[in-house]
Design a protein around this motif. Structure first.
Motif, mmCIF file in Angstrom:
data_model
loop_
_atom_site.group_PDB
_atom_site.id
_atom_site.type_symbol
_atom_site.label_atom_id
_atom_site.label_comp_id
_atom_site.label_asym_id
_atom_site.label_seq_id
_atom_site.Cartn_x
_atom_site.Cartn_y
_atom_site.Cartn_z
ATOM 1 N N PRO A 24 36.718 44.062 32.377
ATOM 2 C CA PRO A 24 35.852 43.421 31.367
ATOM 3 C C PRO A 24 36.660 43.106 30.111
ATOM 4 N N TYR A 25 36.537 41.871 29.683
ATOM 5 C CA TYR A 25 37.225 41.383 28.478
ATOM 6 C C TYR A 25 38.743 41.617 28.555
ATOM 7 N N ASN A 26 39.335 41.578 29.794
ATOM 8 C CA ASN A 26 40.786 41.734 30.041
ATOM 9 C C ASN A 26 41.342 43.090 29.568
ATOM 10 N N ARG A 27 40.476 44.079 29.475
ATOM 11 C CA ARG A 27 40.926 45.380 28.960
ATOM 12 C C ARG A 27 41.847 46.099 29.957
ATOM 13 N N LEU A 28 41.488 46.079 31.271
ATOM 14 C CA LEU A 28 42.222 46.844 32.283
ATOM 15 C C LEU A 28 43.667 46.369 32.391
ATOM 16 N N VAL A 46 46.770 37.751 45.379
ATOM 17 C CA VAL A 46 45.477 38.449 45.276
ATOM 18 C C VAL A 46 44.381 37.395 45.322
ATOM 19 N N GLU A 47 43.400 37.611 46.188
ATOM 20 C CA GLU A 47 42.307 36.633 46.310
ATOM 21 C C GLU A 47 41.697 36.376 44.929
ATOM 22 N N LYS A 48 41.389 35.151 44.719
ATOM 23 C CA LYS A 48 40.851 34.718 43.414
ATOM 24 C C LYS A 48 39.604 35.519 43.037
ATOM 25 N N ALA A 49 38.769 35.858 44.020
ATOM 26 C CA ALA A 49 37.512 36.554 43.769
ATOM 27 C C ALA A 49 37.736 37.930 43.157
ATOM 28 N N PHE A 50 38.950 38.539 43.387
ATOM 29 C CA PHE A 50 39.199 39.894 42.898
ATOM 30 C C PHE A 50 39.930 39.913 41.542
ATOM 31 N N HIS A 51 40.282 38.744 41.040
ATOM 32 C CA HIS A 51 40.959 38.682 39.732
ATOM 33 C C HIS A 51 40.151 39.335 38.612
ATOM 34 N N PRO A 52 38.784 39.122 38.553
ATOM 35 C CA PRO A 52 38.015 39.763 37.473
ATOM 36 C C PRO A 52 38.136 41.284 37.488
ATOM 37 N N PHE A 53 38.205 41.907 38.709
ATOM 38 C CA PHE A 53 38.314 43.374 38.786
ATOM 39 C C PHE A 53 39.665 43.853 38.240
ATOM 40 N N ILE A 54 40.727 43.060 38.528
ATOM 41 C CA ILE A 54 42.070 43.436 38.068
ATOM 42 C C ILE A 54 42.174 43.272 36.547
ATOM 43 N N ALA A 55 41.602 42.143 36.033
ATOM 44 C CA ALA A 55 41.632 41.896 34.579
ATOM 45 C C ALA A 55 40.745 42.883 33.844
ATOM 46 N N ASN A 99 30.266 35.334 27.897
ATOM 47 C CA ASN A 99 30.037 36.715 27.461
ATOM 48 C C ASN A 99 29.077 37.465 28.372
ATOM 49 N N SER A 100 28.061 36.749 28.917
ATOM 50 C CA SER A 100 27.067 37.412 29.771
ATOM 51 C C SER A 100 27.721 37.925 31.044
ATOM 52 N N LEU A 101 28.640 37.134 31.636
ATOM 53 C CA LEU A 101 29.342 37.554 32.855
ATOM 54 C C LEU A 101 30.178 38.810 32.585
ATOM 55 N N GLN A 102 30.879 38.809 31.435
ATOM 56 C CA GLN A 102 31.710 39.966 31.072
ATOM 57 C C GLN A 102 30.843 41.205 30.806
ATOM 58 N N GLU A 103 29.659 40.939 30.239
ATOM 59 C CA GLU A 103 28.725 42.030 29.936
ATOM 60 C C GLU A 103 28.235 42.692 31.232
#
Length: 1303
Positions: free
Chosen positions: A261-265, A250-259, A337-341
């Protein structure tokens, strides 16, 4: 956001500045550097050297403020190559790499802002650099995080990085559980994989031992390192896991969407499917996501994540925006925290370039309709802070900061989010923080700056640096006085700089006064001389005195002389004096006299005194020894109570030491039957009589009951040897000493022919025996060894306690005698070496006597009889057999001694001694000393009864029980008024005759009371102040003295004590009464009063400065002089009352009238003296004017501030003295006035008037063709338009080496 004042670091090898903090680790190689250069636009590479040149015409507006390039132009220019050279030269890969990583504030081990660039943190960095060979640079970010740049070879960098993380970053720990069978794969072959993993992640990984059932692996390190290590360990485990493992790219750029906010998903997916999903952390450059779990559940998890990925890939788009590098940290926020927010609110991922990258492009990725909202939030966070600056001269910075940052604290407490930065050498202060807070703080600081400029000034003066430490004074005394007196700050450069420049800052008037005084001090030092005085180092501490008291007296006596003692570690005898020539000479003579007195007072003498008399020489509460010390003016040192030494050391003047020695010897002589005999023995024989290390003479002293034999000092030429001790022992020692001297003298007189005869006279043999045999060989009271000496004529010397060789026994005498004694002793020693075992019968009832007190009786037997071992049967057994083991003779002697003890025990009786309980404490003596003496002397046991709380007999009626009268039997006996009470009976146990003798001794200790008649009016004098008089008598005579209460008006004083002491106490009390009666008569004579009439205007002169004159008259004539009370209107103000002996009061009256006569002859004259020289004539703290007044015997008064005539000075004294003093003062005025005029003229040239400076105002910054000028056709830009001014915030220039106050 926390505020702080940045400080400049002076630590070598550490570069303090401001760095951005996003990416934790970045590697900068030669290739990436070439790429970095090729991306620069030509305008950025161009070096602007033209700006340094002066131009005649002002620049145009466009030259001064060039417009921003269009976006397309920027992109095109960015794609242009840097130059043809860039393509031709192939970059060479360097072996040196650089890594930069960041330690956030909350993870820093050393957070003390005061010690950045110094202290423990800096030492650790230097150690790491020396050990690894890597180069370290530390920089402090504005968020107080720590950026560390490590340069060097790859291996060195990796090692240094691991050390830094371990030692500078707080160590967290975490555990990861993997199957036990997977641990060996984490360790790898020979542990290589584990070492590599630890080095790569900068962590410590602890794997349980094979025999440990735990499957928990402990990881210690930074949070980031733990995260990486955990990821790697789980990957290894997953590879070995029997369950299904799948990797999804998975492209590195899409890791935040899979994880999410705050690794909840990803957490939800893991929980729902039971699959372990490992997403690599942002700092790890990997794209694959690893799934581990059951196949079906794993497939579900993979499908869900693929779906999210595909969906986001189709729906999301990106926009790139430029945000100033300095504002990136505001977008990231604390711990990201701001990025996650932003991700939570908008579903948009924000990608920030690494901190070591120069790129300012921020990429937003998300659904198109959400990008606008996310962009707004990014701008809002980026622009939430502003930067401003306030112009302030750099020398004012520390006044703005205030002492310990007090001034700044007022601002920062109100606005904690504002960061204030001071940079050394720059005339400005930078503020950063929320816009509103910054504007308020700026206004306050500008107000402070304006106020300080109006009321502060500074001046710089040149004084040779060699005088700087003298200007500072001891512990900064001089410079602190100047600072406090003139309210200024004086900055003196450190010695290492070798700079002559001293800077004075503060109130303008105070600055000038401080400058004048410092220059005066410097000019005086140039005219001073230095003298080296040789004083033995052993006297230095004495001259300095306790807490520097004595040296302070010398410095007060010679205030102009600086006295420097060498460092004790240097072992130098040179004391340096510096000051005016005459004062240095006077001080030298004074100190030489002091040293001469010290040398005279350092004479020392040793006096041997029998140990049992030491307590008598000390006296009760140290009274005797204190009196001897005071009266002889000597120092007397006695050996410690537990020491075996008998020598008392006396130190002081020779005559005083001899007097103290005589007094101490006389005390010993009075206390015992001590005889002293002088024997004349040629001085040349003394050494041979003393023997090696004094062993021979010591053996004679021990053999003769411990007498003291004193030989004269070597080299004195005296033949007199003094023997001191009990009469019989002294005679015995005298005979032995003379006999030995005769033997030695025979050897000295012999010629070479009679050499053989000399050998027969003096022969020595050494034999060896175990130390525990020595006491047995000597025998009780030295009986056995005396028998050997008497039978053979040879002397046997045993080793002293301080001798190293404790086995060595020396035999001295004629050869035949020595051989015979050797034979006898060797036979005894041989018998002792033959160990035998024997037994004897001891009734069990006596066993306890031998084993009580931890077997003290058995220890004494073993010590006395050659270390024989005596074993009693264990308690509880009824055996009566006692075993003895040791040398045959020792065993026999020990058996005999045990039998004697048993006979004593069987012959024991018990006696009762009735002594009233109230006397028991007196009978016992201090700490039971008297009873202990009796038990030792008579070998008995004494038991005192328990103390009865209410000794008064009860008067209650006797109670009857069962019709029987309580008065029958034992009770009747106890109630008999004639019989002694149980609490009065002391029980004595021992042999009958010894018990009776002990009873008599106890009864002799019962105190007796006598009465002495003393007039009642003398009682209070007998008692003394706070009872000191009566206490002294009670201590001296060892009695109790009871004085009746004042209300009884009785003349009878009762004395209670031992009969032997009562007569002495009575005589002492009557003697004291005679003294008091004589004092009463003397007091009556001393009460004579005489009045003398003196005009009140002369009273201050008669009293003198601080009462010096009147005190001298009082002491000289032994009188009391009372002046009238000024506040008492009824008392005549011209009457002075003198009290004392009639003759003395008349002499004191004549002395006062003489002073009055002299005062009446005195005159006062006013002298006009320029007020500008008053301070110099008065001198520091009035020392100079006091010197003039003492020299001419006059009184000089200067006008007070605000006086009508500030130049008028009054001189009072005898006419001729006044004239001389006025001439001297006028000469000084002429000399000082010339200096004042020269200084004022020089000052005019050094500092031009303020109005002249204002004549040529600065033009400021001028430009041509500006939009606001009338000639320009261009329309002025709209400052409120965001299109005209598309700024994200002001650029903050990095400030290297910031400084500020230590807090």
């Amino acid at each position: 956001m926390m505020h702080f004042v940045s400080m400049k670091s002076g630590f070598p090898g550490l570069c303090v500045g401001v760095r951005s903090t996003m990416s934790s680790v970045a590697v900068l190689t030669q290739e990436s550097f070439a790429e970095h250069r090729s991306g620069l636009v030509p305008q950025q590479i161009k070096v602007a050297t033209l700006n340094s040149e002066e131009e005649s015409d002002p620049p145009t507006y466009k030259d001064a403020f060039p417009p921003l390039p269009e976006k397309a132009a920027c992109l095109e220019s960015a794609q242009e190559p840097a130059g043809a050279w860039g393509n031709k030269i192939r970059p060479i890969k360097a072996s040196v790499i650089t890594q930069v990583f960041h330690v956030p504030l909350e993870e820093r081990k050393y957070k003390d802002m005061n010690q950045f660039g110094e202290g423990e943190q800096a030492k650790i960095c230097l150690e790491i650099m020396q050990r690894t060979g890597a180069h370290l640079e530390l920089s402090l970010a504005k968020d107080q995080g720590l950026s560390i740049m490590v340069s060097g070879k790859l291996d060195a960098v990796m090692k240094a990085r691991k050390d830094i993380v371990a030692r500078l970053q707080t160590q967290a720990s975490a555990t990861v559980a993997i199957p036990k069978e997977h641990h060996r794969f984490v360790i790898g072959k020979n542990g290589e994989k584990l070492q590599d993993l630890e080095l790569k992640t900068a962590t410590k990984i602890q794997i349980p031992r094979p025999d440990d059932p735990s499957n928990q692996i402990k990881i210690t390190g930074t949070k980031e390192g733990i995260e990486k290590a955990r990821h790697e360990v789980l990957l290894i485990s997953a590879e070995q896991d029997k369950r299904a493992v799948e990797r999804l790219e998975v492209e590195k750029a899409f890791h935040p969407f899979i994880a999410g906010p705050y690794n909840r998903l990803v957490g939800e997916i893991m929980q729902e499917t039971g699959t372990r999903i490992n997403i690599p952390p942002p700092s790890v450059n990997r794209t694959e996501i690893v799934f581990t779990g059951e196949k079906e559940q794993l497939a579900q998890a993979v499908a869900r994540i693929k779906k999210i990925y595909e969906e986001k890939k189709k729906k999301t788009t990106t926009i790139a925006v430029e945000v100033k590098k300095s504002q990136h940290k505001y977008v990231i926020g604390p711990k990201g925290n701001s990025l996650q927010e932003i991700l939570e609110r908008t579903g948009v991922s924000v990608e920030i370039p690494p901190s070591d990258s120069i790129s300012e492009t921020v990429i937003l990725r998300g659904e198109p309709e959400k990008l606008g909202q996310a962009l707004t939030e990014v701008y809002a966070k980026a622009n939430s802070f502003t930067v401003s600056s306030v112009a302030a001269p750099s020398w004012l910075h520390r006044f703005i900061i205030g002492k310990k940052g007090q001034n700044l604290a007022k601002i920062t407490q109100q606005m904690p989010k504002v960061h204030i930065e001071f940079t050394e050498g720059e005339d400005k202060i930078t503020l950063e923080g929320p816009t509103e807070d910054v504007s308020v703080a700026q206004e306050q600081i500008e107000g402070m700056v304006k106020d300080l400029i109006n009321r502060m000034d500074y001046v710089e003066i040149n004084i040779d640096h060699k005088f700087h430490r003298h200007l500072i004074g001891k512990s900064g005394a001089n410079i602190n006085r100047i600072k406090d007196q003139y309210k200024v700050s004086v900055r003196i450069p450190p010695d290492s700089e070798k700079s002559n420049l001293i800077r004075i800052e503060g109130d303008p008037q105070g600055v000038q006064q401080a400058k004048r005084e410092l220059l005066e001090l410097a000019s005086r030092m140039e005219n001073e001389r230095t003298k080296d005085l040789i004083i033995e180092q052993r006297f230095h501490r004495t001259i300095i005195g306790q807490k520097g008291e004595r040296i302070r007296e010398i410095r007060d006596k010679f205030p102009e002389v600086i006295i420097n003692f060498p460092d004790p570690a240097q072992k130098s005898d040179i004391v340096q004096l510096r000051g005016p020539k005459n004062e240095v000479e006077k001080c030298t003579k004074y100190m030489q006299k002091m040293v001469a007195d010290l040398v005279e007072n350092s004479y020392s003498i040793s006096v041997p005194i029998f140990k049992q008399f030491h307590k008598n020489i000390i006296g009760k509460g140290g009274a005797n020894i204190k009196k001897i010390r005071e009266e002889s003016n000597t120092k007397i040192d006695l050996p410690a109570e537990n020491s075996n030494s008998e020598t008392i050391v006396i130190t002081g003047k020779r005559a005083n030491c001899e007097a103290a020695r005589s007094r101490i010897l006389s005390i010993q002589k009075d206390l015992a039957n001590i005889a002293e005999v002088e024997v004349s023995i040629p001085a040349k024989l003394h050494n041979s009589l003393i023997g090696t290390k004094g062993r021979l003479i010591r053996s004679i002293m021990e053999e003769c009951g411990g007498v003291h034999i004193h030989f004269p000092v070597e080299g004195s030429g005296s033949d007199t040897v003094v023997i001191r001790g009990p009469s019989s022992d002294v005679e015995k020692a005298k005979k032995q000493l003379l006999h030995l001297a005769e033997e030695k003298a025979c050897g000295v007189r012999l010629t070479e022919r009679d050499w053989f005869l000399q050998q027969t006279k003096s022969f020595t043999v050494d034999i060896r025996a175990k130390p525990e045999y020595h006491k047995f060989l000597i025998g009780k009271g030295g009986g056995k060894i005396r028998k050997v000496r008497d039978s053979t004529g040879a002397r046997v010397i045993f080793p002293a306690a301080e001798d190293k060789d404790q086995d060595l026994i020396t035999i001295i005498g004629k050869e035949d005698a020595v051989r015979e004694a050797q034979k006898e002793l060797e036979a005894l020693i041989q018998n002792l070496d033959n160990v035998v075992e024997d037994s004897m019968l001891v009734d069990p009832k006596h066993h306890r006597h031998f084993v009580i007190r931890r077997g003290q009786v058995l220890r004494e037997i073993a010590e006395e009889y050659g270390g024989v071992m005596v074993s009693f049967p264990r308690s509880g057994t009824q055996s009566d057999k006692v075993t003895l083991k040791g040398a045959k003779d020792c065993v026999e002697a020990a058996k005999k001694r045990i039998q004697e003890i048993i006979e004593d025990l069987e012959a024991q009786v018990t006696l009762e001694c009735a002594i009233p309980q109230k006397f028991h404490r007196s009978v016992m003596g201090p700490k039971g000393s008297r009873i202990q003496q009796i038990t030792r002397d008579f070998n008995v046991q004494i038991k005192f009864p328990d103390r009865e709380e209410n000794p008064v007999h009860s008067v209650e009626p006797v109670v009857q029980e069962n019709g029987d009268e309580a008065g029958e039997g034992r009770e009747a006996k106890d109630s008999d008024p004639g019989s002694p009470r149980r609490c009065d009976i002391i029980i004595i146990s021992g042999r009958k005759e010894k018990c009776e003798a002990a009873k008599e001794a106890l009864e002799a200790l019962v105190p007796v009371t006598i009465e002495v008649e003393v007039p009642f009016d003398l009682h209070r004098y007998v008692i003394g102040q706070k009872g000191s008089g009566i206490r002294k008598m009670m201590d001296e005579f060892e009695v109790n003295i009871h004085v009746p209460a004042p209300e009884l008006q009785s003349d009878i004083i009762a004395i209670t004590g031992l009969a032997a002491n009562l007569d002495r106490a009575k005589a002492g009390l009557l003697e004291r009464v005679k003294e008091l009666q004589a004092e009463q008569e003397d007091r009556a004579l001393r009460s004579f009063k005489l009045s003398v009439t003196v005009d009140p205007k002369y009273h201050p002169k008669i009293i003198g400065r601080k009462g010096a004159v009147i005190t001298q008259i009082r002491l000289e004539h032994d009188v009391n002089i009372q002046f009238p009370d000024k506040d008492d209107g009824n008392q005549p103000q011209d009457q002075i009352t003198i009290t004392g002996y009639e003759k003395n009061t008349e002499a004191a009256r004549d002395a006062i009238l003489r002073i009055v006569g002299e005062l009446e002859q005195m005159v006062s004259e006013d002298v006009p003296l320029d007020h500008r020289v008053h301070a110099r004539i008065i001198g520091a703290r009035g020392k100079a004017i006091r010197k003039i007044m003492d020299e001419f015997k006059v009184d000089i008064r200067f006008p007070q501030s605000g006086a009508p005539d500030p130049n008028c000075v009054t001189v009072t004294g005898l006419p001729e003295n006044v004239e001389e003093a006025i001439d001297h003062i006028l000469n000084l005025e002429e000399e000082y006035l010339a200096d004042v005029v020269d200084s004022e003229v020089l000052q005019v040239y050094m500092k031009p008037p303020a109005h002249e400076e204002a004549k040529a105002p600065s033009r400021g910054f001028v430009v041509r063709d500006a939009p606001w000028t009338a000639s320009s056709s261009e329309k002025a830009p709209d400052m409120s338009s965001s299109e005209e001014f598309p700024s994200f915030g002001a650029q903050v220039a990095p400030k290297t080496l910031p400084w500020g106050p230590k807090r």
